[in-house]
Design a protein around this motif. Sequence first.
Motif, PDB file in Angstrom:
ATOM      1  N   ALA A  29      35.660  47.535  35.679  1.00 31.16           N
ATOM      2  CA  ALA A  29      34.914  46.951  36.674  1.00 31.16           C
ATOM      3  C   ALA A  29      35.115  45.773  37.147  1.00 31.16           C
ATOM      4  O   ALA A  29      35.010  45.342  38.208  1.00 31.16           O
ATOM      5  N   ARG A  30      35.431  44.831  36.110  1.00 35.84           N
ATOM      6  CA  ARG A  30      35.871  43.360  36.568  1.00 35.84           C
ATOM      7  C   ARG A  30      36.997  43.398  37.181  1.00 35.84           C
ATOM      8  O   ARG A  30      37.315  42.664  38.274  1.00 35.84           O
ATOM      9  N   LEU A  31      38.272  44.138  37.075  1.00 38.83           N
ATOM     10  CA  LEU A  31      39.305  44.274  37.769  1.00 38.83           C
ATOM     11  C   LEU A  31      38.922  44.816  38.994  1.00 38.83           C
ATOM     12  O   LEU A  31      39.602  44.463  40.239  1.00 38.83           O
ATOM     13  N   GLN A  32      38.091  45.787  39.216  1.00 38.64           N
ATOM     14  CA  GLN A  32      37.802  46.210  40.442  1.00 38.64           C
ATOM     15  C   GLN A  32      37.042  45.320  41.141  1.00 38.64           C
ATOM     16  O   GLN A  32      37.354  45.294  42.559  1.00 38.64           O
ATOM     17  N   ARG A  33      36.354  44.510  40.963  1.00 40.57           N
ATOM     18  CA  ARG A  33      35.583  43.507  41.445  1.00 40.57           C
ATOM     19  C   ARG A  33      36.565  42.334  42.008  1.00 40.57           C
ATOM     20  O   ARG A  33      36.337  41.864  43.226  1.00 40.57           O
ATOM     21  N   ALA A  34      37.558  42.164  41.086  1.00 38.61           N
ATOM     22  CA  ALA A  34      38.681  41.206  41.695  1.00 38.61           C
ATOM     23  C   ALA A  34      39.527  41.779  42.905  1.00 38.61           C
ATOM     24  O   ALA A  34      39.982  41.211  43.700  1.00 38.61           O
ATOM     25  N   LEU A  35      39.963  43.069  42.736  1.00 38.63           N
ATOM     26  CA  LEU A  35      40.828  43.815  43.750  1.00 38.63           C
ATOM     27  C   LEU A  35      39.756  43.847  44.869  1.00 38.63           C
ATOM     28  O   LEU A  35      40.472  43.564  46.186  1.00 38.63           O
ATOM     29  N   THR A  36      38.549  44.049  44.919  1.00 42.68           N
ATOM     30  CA  THR A  36      37.873  44.190  46.156  1.00 42.68           C
ATOM     31  C   THR A  36      37.652  43.016  46.817  1.00 42.68           C
ATOM     32  O   THR A  36      37.799  42.579  48.221  1.00 42.68           O
ATOM     33  N   ALA A  37      37.354  41.679  46.056  1.00 44.34           N
ATOM     34  CA  ALA A  37      37.397  40.499  46.533  1.00 44.34           C
ATOM     35  C   ALA A  37      38.738  39.959  47.153  1.00 44.34           C
ATOM     36  O   ALA A  37      38.756  39.306  48.251  1.00 44.34           O
ATOM     37  N   VAL A  38      39.899  40.405  46.443  1.00 45.20           N
ATOM     38  CA  VAL A  38      41.165  39.831  47.229  1.00 45.20           C
ATOM     39  C   VAL A  38      41.253  40.682  48.588  1.00 45.20           C
ATOM     40  O   VAL A  38      41.625  40.007  49.676  1.00 45.20           O
ATOM     41  N   TRP A  39      41.017  41.973  48.543  1.00 46.05           N
ATOM     42  CA  TRP A  39      41.184  42.733  50.044  1.00 46.05           C
ATOM     43  C   TRP A  39      40.270  41.944  51.066  1.00 46.05           C
ATOM     44  O   TRP A  39      40.697  41.943  52.145  1.00 46.05           O
TER      45      TRP A  39
END
Length: 195
Positions: A29-39
């Motif tokens: 979930a944390r990694l997904q938040r980071a990926l979404t934020a980068v994009w």
Amino acid sequence: MGDGGNFSESTWHGGFYELAIEVGPRDDARLQRALTAVWSAADVQGCYGDMRRAPGQQESVGCTVESLTEFGHVLGQVRLPTGQIVACGCMTIREEGDDPVDWLDFYLPIGALDEAGFDIERAQSYRSPVLDDWLAAIGTAVFHAVDFHAAFIGFETSGCSDAATLGGELPESRRIGYLLPVAGELRYGPANDGS
């Protein structure tokens, strides 16, 4: 001047100019938040899984941890602060061991930067203050979504250091850029060592 936004074979040659983020303990979930934020922060257009086919010749994939796992990366196109559109991507490194850590690496292929007209004679010593500051701004936006441990900016920065090695202090002499949380505030130490 070519089009660095295409996915051609030469696009992916020469290594990568990166924002390598030490996200923290393994957590989907944390990694997904980071990926979404980068994009979102980079305003990446599209999300694809095949670097051998042009964006218009393939189906989109989800900008998800599942896609990162399935394809090894997710790819898109981004407009740089200088106006050029170039190919970009993200990959993850999920460390194993007693204290496993997730890394998220947002990258601009040197081949794409070269095709877009950036003057890159030697990739290993290539440095762009404009790209550094832009990547630092993306990293800062990601930090608001996920309070990551550290991030590193420059050519092939993934794995060059980590938060534990830094011990909460920015190095005085920096061949790469650093984003480091200090007392809950993200500090940016741009590259300052020209050697």
